[in-house]
Design a protein around this motif. Structure first.
Motif, PDB file in Angstrom:
ATOM      1  N   PRO A 284     -12.369  23.899  35.809  1.00  0.00           N
ATOM      2  CA  PRO A 284     -13.531  24.777  36.017  1.00  0.00           C
ATOM      3  C   PRO A 284     -13.821  25.045  37.492  1.00  0.00           C
ATOM      4  CG  PRO A 284     -14.023  23.140  34.348  1.00  0.00           C
ATOM      5  CD  PRO A 284     -12.716  22.742  34.978  1.00  0.00           C
ATOM      6  N   ASN A 285     -13.612  24.042  38.344  1.00  0.00           N
ATOM      7  CA  ASN A 285     -13.835  24.240  39.779  1.00  0.00           C
ATOM      8  C   ASN A 285     -12.765  25.140  40.394  1.00  0.00           C
ATOM      9  OD1 ASN A 285     -16.269  22.830  40.336  1.00  0.00           O
ATOM     10  ND2 ASN A 285     -15.173  20.917  40.045  1.00  0.00           N
ATOM     11  N   ALA A 286     -11.521  25.001  39.941  1.00  0.00           N
ATOM     12  CA  ALA A 286     -10.459  25.886  40.431  1.00  0.00           C
ATOM     13  C   ALA A 286     -10.769  27.324  40.054  1.00  0.00           C
ATOM     14  CB  ALA A 286      -9.102  25.451  39.865  1.00  0.00           C
ATOM     15  N   PHE A 287     -11.194  27.530  38.824  1.00  0.00           N
ATOM     16  CA  PHE A 287     -11.546  28.866  38.366  1.00  0.00           C
ATOM     17  C   PHE A 287     -12.681  29.445  39.207  1.00  0.00           C
ATOM     18  CE2 PHE A 287     -13.576  31.881  35.438  1.00  0.00           C
ATOM     19  CZ  PHE A 287     -12.479  32.640  35.068  1.00  0.00           C
ATOM     20  N   ALA A 288     -13.725  28.648  39.420  1.00  0.00           N
ATOM     21  CA  ALA A 288     -14.858  29.111  40.226  1.00  0.00           C
ATOM     22  C   ALA A 288     -14.429  29.414  41.657  1.00  0.00           C
ATOM     23  CB  ALA A 288     -15.973  28.065  40.216  1.00  0.00           C
ATOM     24  N   SER A 289     -13.550  28.590  42.221  1.00  0.00           N
ATOM     25  CA  SER A 289     -13.110  28.827  43.603  1.00  0.00           C
ATOM     26  C   SER A 289     -12.345  30.141  43.713  1.00  0.00           C
ATOM     27  CB  SER A 289     -12.272  27.663  44.126  1.00  0.00           C
ATOM     28  OG  SER A 289     -10.963  27.664  43.590  1.00  0.00           O
ATOM     29  N   HIS A 290     -11.544  30.456  42.702  1.00  0.00           N
ATOM     30  CA  HIS A 290     -10.813  31.721  42.721  1.00  0.00           C
ATOM     31  C   HIS A 290     -11.754  32.914  42.522  1.00  0.00           C
ATOM     32  CE1 HIS A 290      -6.881  30.065  43.165  1.00  0.00           C
ATOM     33  NE2 HIS A 290      -6.909  29.416  42.010  1.00  0.00           N
ATOM     34  N   LEU A 291     -12.791  32.733  41.735  1.00  0.00           N
ATOM     35  CA  LEU A 291     -13.760  33.808  41.549  1.00  0.00           C
ATOM     36  C   LEU A 291     -14.510  34.108  42.843  1.00  0.00           C
ATOM     37  CD1 LEU A 291     -15.436  32.940  38.128  1.00  0.00           C
ATOM     38  CD2 LEU A 291     -13.857  34.824  38.584  1.00  0.00           C
ATOM     39  N   MET A 292     -14.880  33.067  43.560  1.00  0.00           N
ATOM     40  CA  MET A 292     -15.782  33.221  44.687  1.00  0.00           C
ATOM     41  C   MET A 292     -15.097  33.415  46.031  1.00  0.00           C
ATOM     42  SD  MET A 292     -18.456  30.332  43.354  1.00  0.00           S
ATOM     43  CE  MET A 292     -19.560  30.426  44.734  1.00  0.00           C
ATOM     44  N   LEU A 293     -13.817  33.057  46.119  1.00  0.00           N
ATOM     45  CA  LEU A 293     -13.118  33.115  47.407  1.00  0.00           C
ATOM     46  C   LEU A 293     -11.833  33.926  47.282  1.00  0.00           C
ATOM     47  CD1 LEU A 293     -13.548  29.360  48.300  1.00  0.00           C
ATOM     48  CD2 LEU A 293     -14.574  31.262  49.563  1.00  0.00           C
ATOM     49  N   ASP A 294     -11.698  34.925  48.122  1.00  0.00           N
ATOM     50  CA  ASP A 294     -10.485  35.739  48.160  1.00  0.00           C
ATOM     51  C   ASP A 294      -9.364  34.952  48.833  1.00  0.00           C
ATOM     52  OD1 ASP A 294      -9.136  38.480  48.012  1.00  0.00           O
ATOM     53  OD2 ASP A 294      -8.973  37.973  50.149  1.00  0.00           O
ATOM     54  N   SER A 295      -8.222  34.870  48.171  1.00  0.00           N
ATOM     55  CA  SER A 295      -7.102  34.062  48.670  1.00  0.00           C
ATOM     56  C   SER A 295      -6.623  34.514  50.044  1.00  0.00           C
ATOM     57  CB  SER A 295      -5.929  34.107  47.684  1.00  0.00           C
ATOM     58  OG  SER A 295      -6.305  33.529  46.462  1.00  0.00           O
ATOM     59  N   GLU A 296      -6.445  35.795  50.222  1.00  0.00           N
ATOM     60  CA  GLU A 296      -5.947  36.309  51.500  1.00  0.00           C
ATOM     61  C   GLU A 296      -6.940  36.021  52.623  1.00  0.00           C
ATOM     62  OE1 GLU A 296      -3.525  37.841  54.379  1.00  0.00           O
ATOM     63  OE2 GLU A 296      -3.003  37.297  52.325  1.00  0.00           O
ATOM     64  N   GLU A 297      -8.218  36.188  52.335  1.00  0.00           N
ATOM     65  CA  GLU A 297      -9.240  35.928  53.348  1.00  0.00           C
ATOM     66  C   GLU A 297      -9.245  34.448  53.750  1.00  0.00           C
ATOM     67  OE1 GLU A 297     -13.948  36.854  54.145  1.00  0.00           O
ATOM     68  OE2 GLU A 297     -13.197  36.965  52.097  1.00  0.00           O
ATOM     69  N   VAL A 298      -9.169  33.565  52.773  1.00  0.00           N
ATOM     70  CA  VAL A 298      -9.134  32.129  53.072  1.00  0.00           C
ATOM     71  C   VAL A 298      -7.868  31.788  53.854  1.00  0.00           C
ATOM     72  CG1 VAL A 298      -8.977  29.816  52.045  1.00  0.00           C
ATOM     73  CG2 VAL A 298     -10.613  31.485  51.137  1.00  0.00           C
ATOM     74  N   TYR A 299      -6.749  32.358  53.453  1.00  0.00           N
ATOM     75  CA  TYR A 299      -5.492  32.118  54.163  1.00  0.00           C
ATOM     76  C   TYR A 299      -5.602  32.552  55.622  1.00  0.00           C
ATOM     77  CZ  TYR A 299      -0.622  32.570  55.575  1.00  0.00           C
ATOM     78  OH  TYR A 299       0.556  32.480  56.262  1.00  0.00           O
ATOM     79  N   GLN A 300      -6.168  33.729  55.866  1.00  0.00           N
ATOM     80  CA  GLN A 300      -6.340  34.217  57.239  1.00  0.00           C
ATOM     81  C   GLN A 300      -7.261  33.304  58.044  1.00  0.00           C
ATOM     82  OE1 GLN A 300      -4.548  36.524  58.743  1.00  0.00           O
ATOM     83  NE2 GLN A 300      -3.454  36.833  56.806  1.00  0.00           N
ATOM     84  N   MET A 301      -8.279  32.759  57.391  1.00  0.00           N
ATOM     85  CA  MET A 301      -9.190  31.839  58.083  1.00  0.00           C
ATOM     86  C   MET A 301      -8.449  30.565  58.485  1.00  0.00           C
ATOM     87  SD  MET A 301     -12.563  32.373  55.731  1.00  0.00           S
ATOM     88  CE  MET A 301     -14.022  32.563  56.739  1.00  0.00           C
ATOM     89  N   THR A 302      -7.566  30.085  57.621  1.00  0.00           N
ATOM     90  CA  THR A 302      -6.794  28.884  57.978  1.00  0.00           C
ATOM     91  C   THR A 302      -5.814  29.185  59.102  1.00  0.00           C
ATOM     92  OG1 THR A 302      -5.101  29.249  56.276  1.00  0.00           O
ATOM     93  CG2 THR A 302      -7.006  27.877  55.672  1.00  0.00           C
ATOM     94  N   LYS A 303      -5.276  30.396  59.147  1.00  0.00           N
ATOM     95  CA  LYS A 303      -4.375  30.773  60.244  1.00  0.00           C
ATOM     96  C   LYS A 303      -5.118  30.795  61.575  1.00  0.00           C
ATOM     97  CE  LYS A 303      -1.218  33.859  59.984  1.00  0.00           C
ATOM     98  NZ  LYS A 303      -0.442  35.095  59.770  1.00  0.00           N
ATOM     99  N   ARG A 304      -6.424  31.070  61.528  1.00  0.00           N
ATOM    100  CA  ARG A 304      -7.251  31.048  62.741  1.00  0.00           C
ATOM    101  C   ARG A 304      -7.731  29.630  63.054  1.00  0.00           C
ATOM    102  NH1 ARG A 304      -9.849  35.730  60.256  1.00  0.00           N
ATOM    103  NH2 ARG A 304     -11.686  34.422  59.951  1.00  0.00           N
ATOM    104  N   LYS A 305      -7.123  28.651  62.373  1.00  0.00           N
ATOM    105  CA  LYS A 305      -7.398  27.223  62.607  1.00  0.00           C
ATOM    106  C   LYS A 305      -8.789  26.785  62.151  1.00  0.00           C
ATOM    107  CE  LYS A 305      -3.477  26.618  64.839  1.00  0.00           C
ATOM    108  NZ  LYS A 305      -2.322  26.453  64.024  1.00  0.00           N
ATOM    109  N   MET A 306      -9.368  27.510  61.197  1.00  0.00           N
ATOM    110  CA  MET A 306     -10.649  27.089  60.638  1.00  0.00           C
ATOM    111  C   MET A 306     -10.393  25.989  59.612  1.00  0.00           C
ATOM    112  SD  MET A 306     -12.597  30.762  60.170  1.00  0.00           S
ATOM    113  CE  MET A 306     -14.199  30.094  59.736  1.00  0.00           C
ATOM    114  N   ASP A 307     -11.216  24.943  59.640  1.00  0.00           N
ATOM    115  CA  ASP A 307     -11.076  23.882  58.645  1.00  0.00           C
ATOM    116  C   ASP A 307     -11.969  24.192  57.444  1.00  0.00           C
ATOM    117  OD1 ASP A 307     -13.720  23.064  59.256  1.00  0.00           O
ATOM    118  OD2 ASP A 307     -13.027  21.484  60.603  1.00  0.00           O
TER     119      ASP A 307
END
Length: 155
Positions: free
Chosen positions: A105-128
């Motif tokens: 259920p948490n994985a499902f909610a995380s995918h609903l609420m967070l765009d994968s590409e956006e999160v990936y780009q944030m990690t590339k900018r060294k955001m934790d």
């Protein structure tokens, strides 16, 4: 369910509803959402006793935790709906600190609420995870699950 099925189901729902707002998504799935101050030791409650499924959320929680509880209840409800076994889902589900750790259920909610590409780009900018959670105004646990899911998906 595996990561790919969870990811696909969540993204299909986001595309169909046109939003990542968890409460709007839940309402589009015919769930009513109410907040109540009556809970002390419970984060929320999913009830299937009425004509329309109901998510009750502890009004004393911070906004990120309220989102997480709503997403968790929605994910739990839809997991059973997708698997066509709503009849096996208890008619009442109390959501406590200990119970909210179920992964799917948490994985499902995380995918609903967070765009994968956006999160990936944030990690590339060294955001934790904490910085991403703060920037997206999402509970850190959902960000951590999203990062783990991205790893499982090979992103």
């Amino acid at each position: 369910m595996d990561s790919i099925l969870i990811y696909q189901a969540a993204n299909d729902l986001v595309q169909n509803t046109g939003t990542r707002n968890i409460k709007r998504i839940a309402r589009s799935c015919s769930l009513d959402i109410l907040e109540t101050p009556r809970f002390k030791d419970v984060l929320g409650f999913l009830s299937l006793h009425f004509d329309k499924p109901l998510i009750l959320i502890n009004s004393h929680l911070d906004s990120q935790t309220k989102q997480m509880v709503c997403g968790y209840a929605l994910g739990h409800y839809l997991e059973h709906q997708i698997l066509m076994d709503l009849h096996t889902l208890n008619k009442s589900l109390a959501i406590t600190d200990k119970q909210i750790c179920l992964y799917e259920p948490n994985a499902f909610a995380s995918h609903l609420m967070l765009d994968s590409e956006e999160v990936y780009q944030m990690t590339k900018r060294k955001m934790d995870a904490a910085q991403i959670a703060d920037a997206k105004r999402i509970h850190i646990n959902l960000v951590l699950v999203k990062l783990l899911e991205l790893h499982h998906l090979g992103v």
